[in-house]
Design a protein around this motif. Structure first.
Motif, PDB file in Angstrom:
ATOM      1  N   LEU A 285       0.770  -0.875   0.621  1.00 29.62           N
ATOM      2  CA  LEU A 285      -0.041   0.159   0.341  1.00 29.62           C
ATOM      3  C   LEU A 285       0.689   1.547  -0.117  1.00 29.62           C
ATOM      4  O   LEU A 285       0.290   2.044  -0.390  1.00 29.62           O
ATOM      5  N   ALA A 288       2.404   2.185  -3.644  1.00 30.30           N
ATOM      6  CA  ALA A 288       1.524   2.585  -4.466  1.00 30.30           C
ATOM      7  C   ALA A 288       1.069   3.979  -4.352  1.00 30.30           C
ATOM      8  O   ALA A 288       0.484   4.608  -5.353  1.00 30.30           O
ATOM      9  N   ALA A 289       0.987   4.213  -2.860  1.00 30.06           N
ATOM     10  CA  ALA A 289       0.714   5.707  -2.746  1.00 30.06           C
ATOM     11  C   ALA A 289       2.296   6.625  -3.110  1.00 30.06           C
ATOM     12  O   ALA A 289       1.837   7.243  -3.375  1.00 30.06           O
ATOM     13  N   GLU A 307      -2.730   4.786 -11.289  1.00 33.68           N
ATOM     14  CA  GLU A 307      -1.719   4.194  -9.790  1.00 33.68           C
ATOM     15  C   GLU A 307      -2.925   4.881  -9.149  1.00 33.68           C
ATOM     16  O   GLU A 307      -2.431   4.194  -7.743  1.00 33.68           O
ATOM     17  N   GLN A 308      -4.012   5.520  -9.014  1.00 33.53           N
ATOM     18  CA  GLN A 308      -4.243   5.378  -7.817  1.00 33.53           C
ATOM     19  C   GLN A 308      -5.913   4.035  -8.214  1.00 33.53           C
ATOM     20  O   GLN A 308      -5.948   3.489  -7.199  1.00 33.53           O
ATOM     21  N   TRP A 311      -4.077   1.650  -6.231  1.00 29.76           N
ATOM     22  CA  TRP A 311      -3.755   2.098  -4.658  1.00 29.76           C
ATOM     23  C   TRP A 311      -5.005   1.681  -3.748  1.00 29.76           C
ATOM     24  O   TRP A 311      -5.163   0.619  -3.085  1.00 29.76           O
ATOM     25  N   CYS A 315      -6.009  -1.136  -0.899  1.00 32.28           N
ATOM     26  CA  CYS A 315      -6.848  -0.559   0.253  1.00 32.28           C
ATOM     27  C   CYS A 315      -8.511  -1.506   0.441  1.00 32.28           C
ATOM     28  O   CYS A 315      -8.223  -2.301   1.464  1.00 32.28           O
TER      29      CYS A 315
END
Length: 324
Positions: A285, A288-289, A307-308, A311, A315
């Motif tokens: 995580l 990814a952030a 990428e969002q 992420w 999550c």
């Protein structure tokens, strides 16, 4: 019969050739002095008319030994008549409009009998008479006697065409041959071709060759683009063969070199996040952030969305609330 069996080692083709000699009037002692079936076949080929040998050589060197293809090299000639001597000697036959050699040894002997210069001349004649760009470039490659920058460019194009067809193994073979034909002075071209070959090998599922090729490129250049492409290829290859820890360590070592390259940094963090998902979701995580942040810094809207999405997926896997 026992002497023939002993002399030939039981090889049927050699025994047949000895039988031909005996039928032609040779004594058994004379027939048995021939060291191999290949030598006997070579002698018979050398006895053929020159034009017959030329037609046979054309058939031996092309991937499409049809009469039509052979006529394209010898327009206006009676190719079938010129083949007649070889057919009578049972060295070759014409079936379905194509020349078929009686045995692979016959084909090999035809090529050897022509010599290096004769073989090269015929390869160039075949190349000049075809409309197929891939056949043309492969014939030029076969005729090449050293590095050739222009031919390497032609191989690049042929490799791209093969990759577009989905034939990755052929594309890889062409790409590697392009590397070999790149002159030593053209270091940048060699590096690019090594990386292309590495990426093709990785896409084809090879577990070791991509790393070898990528490291060969890195040895020739310390350019950041080279290090990045080589690093991505090595990461994917090593990860695909199940060594996740080594792949992640490689990515971790590459990240500090990408401080001034946010788009590349986003890509590496994306790969890290996906690899870490298997056994370390919290760290995945965080990766990814970091990928989202780097994508925003790069100013690439499409990359940001990708990428969002990664992420958000992580999550959800981590059980964290997400505003969809």
């Amino acid at each position: 019969v026992l002497r023939i069996h002993t002399a030939t080692g039981g090889h049927p083709l050699h025994a047949i050739e000895i039988g031909r000699l005996l039928a032609g009037g040779a004594t058994l002692d004379e027939a048995l002095v021939h060291p191999s079936a290949y030598a006997v076949i070579m002698k018979r080929i050398e006895a053929l008319p020159f034009d017959t040998r030329r037609v046979l050589l054309t058939a031996a060197l092309t991937t499409r030994p049809t009469l039509e293809r052979i006529r394209s090299v010898f327009p206006g000639r009676d190719v079938e008549a010129e083949l007649d001597a070889a057919v009578k000697q049972q060295l070759a036959d014409v079936r379905g409009g194509a020349v078929v050699f009686a045995h692979p040894l016959a084909r090999a002997a035809v090529v050897a009998a022509a010599g290096a210069a004769g073989r090269r001349d015929m390869q160039l004649a075949l190349a000049a008479s075809t409309d197929d760009p891939d056949e043309r470039v492969m014939l030029h490659v076969a005729a090449a006697d050293g590095p050739d920058a222009a031919l390497a460019v032609d191989l690049d194009a042929a490799s791209e065409r093969a990759a577009e067809r989905g034939d990755l193994q052929v594309a890889l073979g062409l790409a590697r041959r392009a590397v070999e034909l790149t002159p030593d002075r053209d270091v940048g071209d060699r590096v690019e071709r090594l990386l292309t070959a590495a990426e093709l090998a990785s896409s084809g599922g090879d577990g070791f060759l991509p790393v070898e090729l990528a490291e060969a490129a890195e040895a020739l250049s310390d350019d950041i683009d080279v290090r990045f492409r080589a690093g991505v290829t090595k990461f994917l290859t090593i990860g695909n063969r199940g060594d996740n820890d080594t792949a992640i360590a490689l990515a971790d070592a590459l990240l500090p070199q990408l401080v001034d390259h946010p788009a590349k940094r986003a890509r590496i963090n994306d790969l890290r996040a996906q690899a870490l998902l298997r056994n370390d979701i919290p760290t995945a995580l965080a990766a990814a952030a970091a990928a989202v942040e780097a994508a925003i810094e790069a100013g690439d809207d499409q990359m940001v969305l990708r990428e969002q999405a990664l992420w958000t997926m992580i999550c959800v896997l981590a059980g964290r609330p997400v505003d969809l």
